[in-house]
Design a protein around this motif. Structure first.
Motif, short mmCIF file in Angstrom:
data_model
loop_
_atom_site.label_atom_id
_atom_site.label_comp_id
_atom_site.label_asym_id
_atom_site.label_seq_id
_atom_site.Cartn_x
_atom_site.Cartn_y
_atom_site.Cartn_z
N ALA A 21 0.70 -0.88 -0.03
CA ALA A 21 0.03 -0.04 0.30
C ALA A 21 1.02 0.73 -0.06
O ALA A 21 0.59 2.27 -0.63
N ALA A 25 1.47 3.67 -2.95
CA ALA A 25 0.55 5.81 -2.79
C ALA A 25 2.17 6.08 -2.82
O ALA A 25 2.15 7.59 -4.08
N ARG A 26 3.36 6.09 -2.03
CA ARG A 26 4.50 6.75 -3.29
C ARG A 26 4.37 7.34 -4.48
O ARG A 26 4.88 8.37 -4.29
N ARG A 29 -0.53 6.16 -6.81
CA ARG A 29 -1.23 5.79 -7.63
C ARG A 29 -2.67 6.62 -5.44
O ARG A 29 -2.15 6.13 -4.89
N ILE A 30 -3.87 6.20 -6.13
CA ILE A 30 -4.82 6.55 -5.18
C ILE A 30 -4.96 5.34 -4.66
O ILE A 30 -4.69 3.96 -5.36
N THR A 31 -5.06 4.59 -3.29
CA THR A 31 -4.81 3.10 -2.76
C THR A 31 -5.92 3.11 -1.42
O THR A 31 -5.50 4.46 -0.55
N SER A 94 -7.40 9.06 6.36
CA SER A 94 -5.66 9.13 5.83
C SER A 94 -4.91 8.78 6.95
O SER A 94 -4.83 8.91 7.63
N GLY A 98 1.38 7.14 3.46
CA GLY A 98 0.46 7.41 1.89
C GLY A 98 -1.30 7.02 1.92
O GLY A 98 -2.23 7.27 1.43
N PRO A 99 -1.52 6.06 2.16
CA PRO A 99 -2.68 5.15 1.74
C PRO A 99 -3.51 5.33 2.55
O PRO A 99 -4.01 6.48 3.43
N HIS A 100 -4.83 5.63 2.32
CA HIS A 100 -5.75 5.99 3.17
C HIS A 100 -5.86 4.55 3.49
O HIS A 100 -6.03 3.50 3.29
N GLU A 135 -9.57 2.23 -7.70
CA GLU A 135 -8.04 3.30 -7.18
C GLU A 135 -7.67 1.43 -6.58
O GLU A 135 -8.02 0.27 -6.93
#
Length: 265
Positions: A21, A25-26, A29-31, A94, A98-100, A135
Motif C-alpha cells: 500500500a 501510494a508513493r 496511485r490512489i490507494t 488518511s 500515504g494510503p487511506h 483505485e
C-alpha cells in the motif's frame, strides 16, 4: 489493482500488505488499505499513533452504520439492498504513510450465505471496493478467505500468501492457497518471508513446486524491520531497507506496469 494478502498469524502478511500500500501510494496511485484481520494493526504500520488507531471502529462493529444501512421500521426485518458508496468517504482515514485506511473487521460464515446485518454490510462493501471502484485496494486478511464470497473473489487480481520456512507456516499457507483457488481467486502466489539462509528459500520453493504454487518473491530477514517494530515506526522509515527493496521487486513482478520508485509507467 486489487491485491489480497493472507497467511498464518506472525508470517508477515501485515508487513507485506502495508508495504504494498505504501509503495503504490508513493508512486502516485490512489490507494486504499483494508484491514480485515480480527486483530487489526495495519494502522500502526501506516503511521497512525496508538491513540489514533484505537479510535477507528471496524465496519463490522459500527452499530450506527449497520443500522443506517440495513434498518427498517419492522422489528427483526433487515434491508438487504442498500448503497455503500459513501462508506469510504465517511470512514476511511488518511495515514502518514500515504494510503487511506478502512478497518473492516471480521464476521463469520461470510461464504455460507449468512444474511445478518453486519455480514450484509461487509459483503456489500467488499463488492463495492473490489468491483466498482478504480483505485488500488490492498486487503490485509485473516488466514481464511470467507470474507470474499463467490461473485467477489474473481475481482481480486492476485492473492499473496506469506510464509516463512517453518513447516506449520507452510502447511497453513498451502491450505489458504487452496481455499483461495476454490473461492475463484484467479491468481494465488506464495511469498517467502524472513529468509536467513539459502536453505530456507529452498524449502519454500520446494513446497511451492509440490503444491503447484507460483513464488512471487522472497523477503529476507531484516533487522531494520525488528527495530521499526520495537520503536513503533511507520513503514515509511524502511525506505532503502532490504525488506522494501524485496517487496518492490514483488510488486514489479505482479504489476509490471507500475514503477514503484516514482511515476506510473
Amino acid at each position: 489493482m486489487k491485491i489480497a494478502v493472507a497467511g498464518k498469524g506472525g508470517s508477515g502478511k501485515t508487513l507485506l500488505a502495508g508495504s504494498l500500500a505504501f509503495l503504490f501510494a508513493r508512486a502516485g496511485r490512489i490507494t486504499l488499505a483494508i484491514d480485515a484481520d480480527s486483530a487489526p494493526n495495519l494502522g500502526f504500520l501506516l503511521g497512525l499513533t496508538p491513540g489514533g488507531a484505537d479510535t477507528l471502529v471496524p465496519v463490522s462493529k459500527n452499530a450506527d452504520l449497520i443500522a443506517a444501512k440495513t434498518g427498517t421500521p419492522y422489528p427483526g426485518v433487515y434491508a438487504l439492498n442498500f448503497s455503500v458508496d459513501d462508506v469510504v468517504t465517511k470512514y476511511a482515514v488518511s495515514t502518514p504513510a500515504g494510503p487511506h485506511l478502512l478497518v473492516m473487521g471480521t464476521v463469520t460464515s461470510m461464504g455460507a450465505g449468512c444474511t445478518c446485518p453486519a455480514n450484509s454490510v461487509v459483503r456489500a462493501l467488499l463488492r463495492h471496493l473490489l468491483v466498482e471502484r478504480d483505485e488500488v485496494v490492498i486487503l490485509d486478511m485473516e488466514a481464511g478467505v470467507e470474507h470474499i464470497g463467490r461473485g467477489t473473489a474473481e475481482s481480486v487480481d492476485v492473492m499473496l500468501v506469506t510464509s516463512d520456512a517453518h513447516r506449520q507456516s507452510l502447511v497453513i499457507a498451502g491450505r489458504i492457497a487452496k481455499m483461495a483457488q476454490d473461492s475463484g481467486i484467479p491468481r494465488v502466489e506464495l511469498v517467502g518471508n524472513r529468509i536467513q539462509e539459502p536453505g530456507q528459500e529452498t524449502v519454500i520453493r520446494d513446497f511451492a513446486r509440490v503444491n503447484a504454487l507460483t513464488v512471487a518473491g522472497m523477503i529476507p530477514f531484516d533487522p531494520a524491520v525488528t527495530r521499526a517494530g520495537v520503536n513503533g515506526d511507520s513503514i515509511s522509515t524502511l525506505l532503502g531497507s532490504a525488506t522494501l527493496e524485496a517487496i518492490s521487486g514483488i510488486l514489479t513482478r505482479i504489476c509490471p506496469g507500475q514503477n514503484v520508485h516514482g511515476e506510473n509507467v
